[in-house]
Design a protein around this motif. Structure first.
Motif, mmCIF file in Angstrom:
data_model
loop_
_atom_site.group_PDB
_atom_site.id
_atom_site.type_symbol
_atom_site.label_atom_id
_atom_site.label_comp_id
_atom_site.label_asym_id
_atom_site.label_seq_id
_atom_site.Cartn_x
_atom_site.Cartn_y
_atom_site.Cartn_z
ATOM 1 N N TYR A 1 36.273 62.007 71.559
ATOM 2 C CA TYR A 1 36.716 60.769 72.200
ATOM 3 C C TYR A 1 37.417 59.852 71.199
ATOM 4 O O TYR A 1 38.374 59.161 71.536
ATOM 5 N N GLN A 2 36.935 59.880 69.960
ATOM 6 C CA GLN A 2 37.585 59.073 68.924
ATOM 7 C C GLN A 2 38.992 59.593 68.662
ATOM 8 O O GLN A 2 39.931 58.806 68.453
ATOM 9 N N ALA A 3 39.160 60.905 68.701
ATOM 10 C CA ALA A 3 40.484 61.494 68.490
ATOM 11 C C ALA A 3 41.440 61.129 69.621
ATOM 12 O O ALA A 3 42.662 61.141 69.439
ATOM 13 N N LYS A 4 40.897 60.794 70.782
ATOM 14 C CA LYS A 4 41.730 60.387 71.911
ATOM 15 C C LYS A 4 42.163 58.926 71.819
ATOM 16 O O LYS A 4 42.942 58.451 72.646
ATOM 17 N N GLY A 5 41.611 58.181 70.811
ATOM 18 C CA GLY A 5 42.052 56.808 70.613
ATOM 19 C C GLY A 5 40.970 55.760 70.689
ATOM 20 O O GLY A 5 41.242 54.572 70.484
ATOM 21 N N LEU A 6 39.733 56.145 71.008
ATOM 22 C CA LEU A 6 38.652 55.178 71.063
ATOM 23 C C LEU A 6 38.155 54.849 69.661
ATOM 24 O O LEU A 6 38.248 55.677 68.748
ATOM 25 N N SER A 7 37.610 53.644 69.504
ATOM 26 C CA SER A 7 37.003 53.292 68.226
ATOM 27 C C SER A 7 35.752 54.130 68.032
ATOM 28 O O SER A 7 35.191 54.675 68.990
ATOM 29 N N ALA B 1 33.456 55.275 71.059
ATOM 30 C CA ALA B 1 33.405 56.710 71.304
ATOM 31 C C ALA B 1 31.964 57.208 71.309
ATOM 32 O O ALA B 1 31.577 58.032 72.148
#
Length: 240
Positions: free
Chosen positions: A113-119, A123
């Motif tokens: 999820y972090q790789a998708k742009g969430l902090s 994430a």
């Protein structure tokens, strides 16, 4: 007003879990219909170029219809079964990892999820909440691109291909049998072109592709097949 229209459009979009599965067998059906149209048209036109005997044309066309429909159904069943087996194996592996290494899996999901742009913090919170709600579903969708509740169904795809091929094949078969011998080929060609335009439009709409290109590509392929088989039938007919 524009904002309201946008909201309405979003609500009209299909979000149910089974939409992807339905789309798969709809595509299988459209492809099956196209194959039925082209293969049977090529067969009956080739035979019609060699003989004017209605029974011979009917026998060849019917045999091609049955053989083609069965081949499409079996091929689709085997293909989709293989895909489903792969999906089941991946899900089984994911279940085992969730059972044996829950913390590592949670961290992996948060990183995705972090790789998708969430902090990092958000994430982690999303991963925790989704894992608590449906751990397998969250991991399968994010890691594998699989919805455990909407796996591919081999029998659906097989029946869709069988029925669609049969319907598509009936178009040239009926067209070439209901008219006088002198009009058989041109009437069949017209019927096939119309049918291919429809299937090309349908396949383009289902896959969000360029409609015009898909339609004319279908027609070009069908016309090429009919020209080749007609030429073969004509050459064979003059030698026999």
């Amino acid at each position: 007003m524009a904002e309201n229209a946008s909201v309405l459009e979003e609500h009209d979009e299909p979000h149910d879990q089974s939409f992807g599965a339905r789309l798969n067998w709809l595509r299988a059906g459209v492809l099956g219909a196209g194959d039925g149209i082209v293969s049977t048209a090529g067969l009956v036109i080739g035979v019609a170029a060699a003989t004017t005997d209605r029974e011979t044309i009917f026998t060849a066309g019917l045999a091609g219809l049955v053989a083609g429909a069965m081949s499409m159904a079996v091929g689709e069943y085997v293909s989709v079964s293989t895909q489903r087996d792969a999906e089941m194996a991946l899900l089984a592996k994911e279940r085992r990892e969730l059972r044996e290494e829950p913390e590592a899996e949670l961290q992996e999901l948060a990183e995705l999820y972090q790789a998708k742009g969430l902090s990092a913090e958000l994430a982690h919170d999303v991963a925790v909440q989704l894992t608590a709600h449906d751990a397998l579903g969250a991991h399968a969708e994010t890691e594998l691109g699989i919805d455990p509740e909407a796996l591919t169904k081999p029998w659906h795809a097989a029946w869709a291909s069988f029925i669609a091929f049969t319907i598509g094949a009936l178009i040239p078969l009926v067209a070439i049998l209901v008219v006088a011998p002198s009009a058989r080929v041109p009437v069949t060609v017209v019927a096939v072109v119309v049918a291919l335009l429809i299937t090309g439009w349908s396949s383009a709409r289902l896959s969000s592709a360029a409609v015009g290109r898909a339609m004319w590509r279908n027609v070009a392929g069908g016309l090429l097949a009919m020209c080749v088989t007609y030429l073969i039938g004509y050459l064979v007919g003059t030698q026999v």
